[in-house]
Each structure stands twice: as C-alpha cells, then as structure tokens.
Write a protein that holds these residues in place. Structure first.
Motif, PDB file in Angstrom:
ATOM      1  N   ALA A 216       0.846  -1.202   0.000  1.00 36.21           N
ATOM      2  CA  ALA A 216       0.000   0.000   0.000  1.00 36.21           C
ATOM      3  C   ALA A 216       0.876   1.245   0.000  1.00 36.21           C
ATOM      4  CB  ALA A 216      -0.911  -0.003   1.214  1.00 36.21           C
ATOM      5  N   PHE A 283      -6.994   1.939   1.771  1.00 28.95           N
ATOM      6  CA  PHE A 283      -5.608   2.187   1.366  1.00 28.95           C
ATOM      7  C   PHE A 283      -5.517   2.408  -0.135  1.00 28.95           C
ATOM      8  CE2 PHE A 283      -4.777  -2.046  -0.412  1.00 28.95           C
ATOM      9  CZ  PHE A 283      -5.736  -2.832   0.224  1.00 28.95           C
ATOM     10  N   ALA A 285      -2.885   1.824  -3.575  1.00 26.80           N
ATOM     11  CA  ALA A 285      -1.771   0.974  -4.018  1.00 26.80           C
ATOM     12  C   ALA A 285      -1.603   1.154  -5.517  1.00 26.80           C
ATOM     13  CB  ALA A 285      -2.054  -0.494  -3.687  1.00 26.80           C
TER      14      ALA A 285
END
Lengths: 344, 344
Positions: A216, A283, A285
C-alpha cells in the motif's frame, strides 16, 4: 464501589505481561522495541453518553475501547505491543468491572498485546451523567521507514477498502430507533441482530495492516465513514479521488434490508459512505499491485475491494468524485443524501 | 466552543516534533527508541472537581498535567521522549485553550518532549460538573536494565528524598480555607504565596532521576505523601524502613508558619509525610554511595537528604518505624496525627 484503586487494578487489570519487561505496578512500565523498528503510538478517549450508551454491555465496551486503538495501529502497518488504560469510574459494580476487563483482556490476548499500566480514578458524576471516561493509549512497532502513512498516495493508484462498509452505521440507526420505543419490522430486527456485532465488537485488521507494508502507498482506518475519512488521505497526499459507488462492498444484511424496504441502493451507500465505526482499512496501491493484493486477500482471509482511483488535484481543497453507472450522468451528488434520514 | 476537533488540535496542540519521526495528524505517531534502550510508559488521568479546582488557572493546569507524568519517568531514571494528550472538553473558550496548551507545551519544550498525538472530544457536562477530563500518556527511554524500579531496596540501604516535603500539602490546605471564605492570617497568606507554586507548578526531577541510574537501588516519586508512598517500595522490596523525622527536609516557609503559629514541629511533619503532590523523588542507595550522592546533588543542583534506612521485614505487611530524638521514647506514632487537621 467501595474498592480502593489498588484493589481494582490488582483484581481486574493485572495480568502477567506476555512480552513487556515490566507491567502494572511501578512508576512506569517498560517494554522493548525490536532493533531497527519504530514505535507507533495512538490514543482514544471514550466518554459515556457521547461515544457509547450508558448501559451498553460492559464486555463489548471493553472490547471496543481497545479495538479502536488496535485499528489505528493496523492502519500504520504496526504490530501491537502493549497499551495503557485510564478509567474515570462512577459507582460501578464488581460485576461491571469483571465484564469490562474480561472483554478488554480477551482482545488483548488475541493480539499478544499487554496491558502495562494506566490510572484509575473516581469520576465526578451527576444524575444525567454517569461520568464514565475511558482512555486507552496503544503502542506497537513497525520496521523503520515501513509505516504506511496518509501522505503516500500517488495519482493513478487504486483505492481499496477491506471488508464491508456501513454495517455499524445501519446497526446504530436501528438500535437508536429501538431504544426510542419504536417497534422494528421483522426485516429490520433481523438486520439488527446480524449487524450489531459489527457496531459493538469490531475486529481490528491487524494482520492485514502488517501484510500491506511495501504494498500500500497510503492507508488509514475508517472510523467516521469513507466519505469524510478519505479526505484525510487526499489532504496529506495533495490529490483528489474518484470513487465508484457501484463497487462499494456491502454486506448481505445491509443489501437485503434495502431490497426489503424497496429503497434505492444509494440508501445503503449513505450508510457505507457517511456512517461511522466501520474500522475497516482504506488504502491506496499502485495498479501493478493488483495481483499481489488478490493473493494477499486470500492469505489474510479478509475481502479486499477496489473502489476507486487517485486523480490529479483539481482545486484548492481535496475533492471526491462519486461515480455510478446507475446514475443518469454517471455522477452521484453527495448532497442528495446529505441530511437524509434513512430510518425516519 | 464552536471549534471543530481538527481546528482545536491544529490551532493549539500541533507543534513540529523535536525528536519524534511523525507527530500529530496520522493514525499513529512514530518515534525511535535508542538502540539498547527500553521504552518507559506512564499514564495519568485528571478529572475536574477531583484532581483540580474547576477554575484553576489553565496555564498551571497544562503545566501540572504533564509534570506529574514526567515525574513518573524521572522516578524510573528515564529520559522523556514524547506524550499523547486526550481531552474531554466542556464549552471552554479559545483563551482557555491557549493558556492550557501554553503551559503544557512550555514544559514539554523544556524537557525536549514532543506532543505527538491524542484525542479531543466534547465532554458530557452538567451544572455541578463541568466535565473536563485530561489524560496524558508519557513515554521515555532508559538504557536496558538500568531503570530504577521499586523492588531493588536492600536491608542496610539509606533512604533519601530530594527537595523539601509538605509544601504542596500546606499550600492546598491554606487554599481550601481561603476558598471557603476564611480570612488567612498574615503569616498564612505569606506562606501561601511562597508555597503555591509548589502545588500548582511542580518541576519534575528528570535530570536527578537519570543521574541516579547505577547509584540508587530503588526509587519512586512522591505523589501521595512519603508515609504512604514509601510502603510501595517496602512491598516490592520485601523490607521495612526506619524514618528519622528530625531529618525530614522542610522548606523555610513551612517551618516558619509552624513557628509563628507556635505549633510543635510534628504539625509540619504531618504535611511532609501524609500530604500529596510533592513530586520529589524518594530512593534507596547503599551506604557506600553517600559521597557520590553528595557530589551528584551539587552537580544536578537538587538538595538530597538522608531520612532513614531500610531494615529487615518484621511482620507480614510492610512497616515504617518513625523515629525522633524529640519524642520521649524516640518513636513517633503516626496515629497521633492521623485525622488531625492542622488548619481547623
């Protein structure tokens, strides 16, 4: 109460430390941080009548008071080490203390996290205010430089969330109606039974948080609803975001309740986006991590859902663009459901 | 109040970290513990109406809330690193917040100690209860194995205290009388002026605590009076103690007030032994360390006084023998002044 502070601590809040060097009983507790690691710290204060009902089950209260802090550690990718507990106590019974510490210490053991100190004091209470205040400060460790902060999101990154959203908010709304004397429909009562544990006993995503180190680019935990919380990432990362509302992960009980009540799906979205107490991880990414994340989701046993992407900052303030295929223009206007009360 | 939680934190409780890696603003703060060191943690909760007057000066309140925690770090021989602050706030003004945070952060800077996180919430208040609750969790570091615990006292060790005892207790008693509408005598008013800073702005003995590593065999800080606090050392170290009341270090204002009022000296001893809020260090050390301690006292600039010695445990429970040359049998009976009110 009748029990002295030292007796309360000795009877209910002293358990032999699993990993700390020195637990409750001296001026300070002592613990070690593994070489090459940073210490992560977070603190939460819960006030009766504001953060929980006066008469909430003491066991679930003990659980949740620690869970919200472990969720913050998870959101940095940190491994829990220990925590301190401060209590301002009204005239509570020993049964209450046994339940509260039971819920608290059960969760602590599950995460190998020691209760290493704190403070117990008598609170100042009045008729309309029972005066219970709980403060927990939790400590964890994370390899130096590997903590997943809020400021690492990059344009083009995917936005992900764990688990399902809006369950706790839906449970709270139903619970408030029940407490005000309303009779819930059968569908509502079933939904409340199914969703109530999500409100009262959230499980912090500790293993997931640690597994996301190096994967992440930014992360936080969802405590006040995705719509508000994601802005903290945008603020720190100086970006905007597009969220695909059709992709929002909703639990079966929440979806079913909407179907039964013949509400449009965005009534469930409102819970999912603006409700609090999810304690899921959100998150970002890089796109290149999609396969890794699919494997990681199975390994950790937590569903992960891609709900949007990070885009260039347009204006001064962070902006979230809400998209849906089911909306005529492909855009959802948050203002449509702002202030709308699903359950009234 | 009108200010949002984020605004309050941003305006009053955010200062760039001096040594922490990440301060206020993420899910957790991050800091490093020097290699080969342990992390020391302590936590204190202060409740308005119980630990301080509703209307106490906000600046001194901010100072004291942190000072009592730094005193606990000092009592382990630990060096402060940082702290978290949780506040349950009633409808306080911005002037109050500015003063409170000013007092707090001034002391923090003095000890190179970062405010790195916490929580701000609105409290639940009522007419007779303004609802202000303050929790601080402070952490420091100490070389591994060098922390000065309560369980290290050995038979034959000297018992030492820093500074003077009873000043805060005397100030509090005078202040309570003044607040209840009594008119203090000139001698009392002078004593209150001189001793009030000892009650409201205690200075934690951080440098002294660290200097005592390798010298003191056990240590704690005095917050509830020597008579009660020394028992914690005896309990942990499985010993008894003899205290020489004639040796108790008393400040000039406290001694003078007793002389003026023609009270026997043990009226001052009562403040010194059973009064709270001294925030001095009490420690034991082998007799062989007397010269080292004399030099150390000059180096650190804090008076140290030898007030007794550790003796064999006689009975089941820890026992303190109070001696005085001025007493007919050489012994002072604590019960003589238990419940006695100097000022009534």
């Amino acid at each position: 109460m009748g029990m002295h502070e030292f007796q309360i601590i000795q009877s209910y809040f002293t358990s032999p430390p699993l990993r700390a060097d020195l637990g409750v009983g001296d001026d300070c507790a002592l613990f070690r941080v593994t070489q090459g690691h940073q210490c992560a710290v977070t603190s939460d204060m819960l006030v009766a009548g504001r953060h929980f009902f006066w008469d909430v089950d003491a066991r679930t209260l003990g659980h949740k008071a620690l869970a919200v802090n472990l969720s913050d550690l998870a959101a940095m990718g940190a491994e829990p080490l220990g925590f301190t507990l401060s209590l301002a106590l009204p005239a509570v019974s020993e049964a209450w203390l046994a339940d509260f510490s039971g819920g608290l210490l059960n969760l602590a053991r599950e995460f190998n996290c020691d209760l290493i100190g704190g403070d117990t004091t008598k609170s100042v209470a009045s008729l309309e205010h029972n005066g219970l205040v709980i403060n927990i400060t939790a400590f964890g460790q994370v390899p130096a430089g590997a903590a997943i902060r809020r400021d690492g999101a990059r344009v083009g990154d995917d936005v992900w969330v764990s688990g399902t959203l809006g369950d706790a908010a839906c449970a709270l709304a139903l619970l408030l109606r029940e407490r005000s004397g309303e009779v819930l429909s059968v569908a509502e009562a079933l939904a409340l039974t199914a969703l109530r544990p999500r409100l009262e006993c959230p499980m912090p995503r500790v293993a997931l948080g640690a597994a996301l180190r190096g994967v992440a680019s930014s992360m936080l935990d969802l405590s006040d609803g995705l719509a508000g919380d994601v802005r903290h990432v945008l603020q720190a990362s100086n970006a905007d975001v597009e969220i695909d509302c059709d992709a929002l992960p909703l639990s079966s009980p929440l979806k079913n309740l909407n179907l039964e009540q013949e509400c449009p799906l965005w009534h469930a979205w409102r819970d999912a986006l603006t409700g609090g107490d999810d304690y899921e991880l959100c998150f970002t990414a890089p796109v290149t991590q999609r396969d890794v994340l699919a494997a990681l989701s199975i390994h950790v046993g937590v569903p992960l859902t891609r709900v949007g992407r990070v885009v260039e900052r347009e204006g001064e303030a962070p902006n979230v663009l809400w998209r849906s295929e089911n909306s005529p223009e492909g855009l959802v206007h948050m203002s449509e459901w702002r202030g709308y009360n699903h359950f009234s």
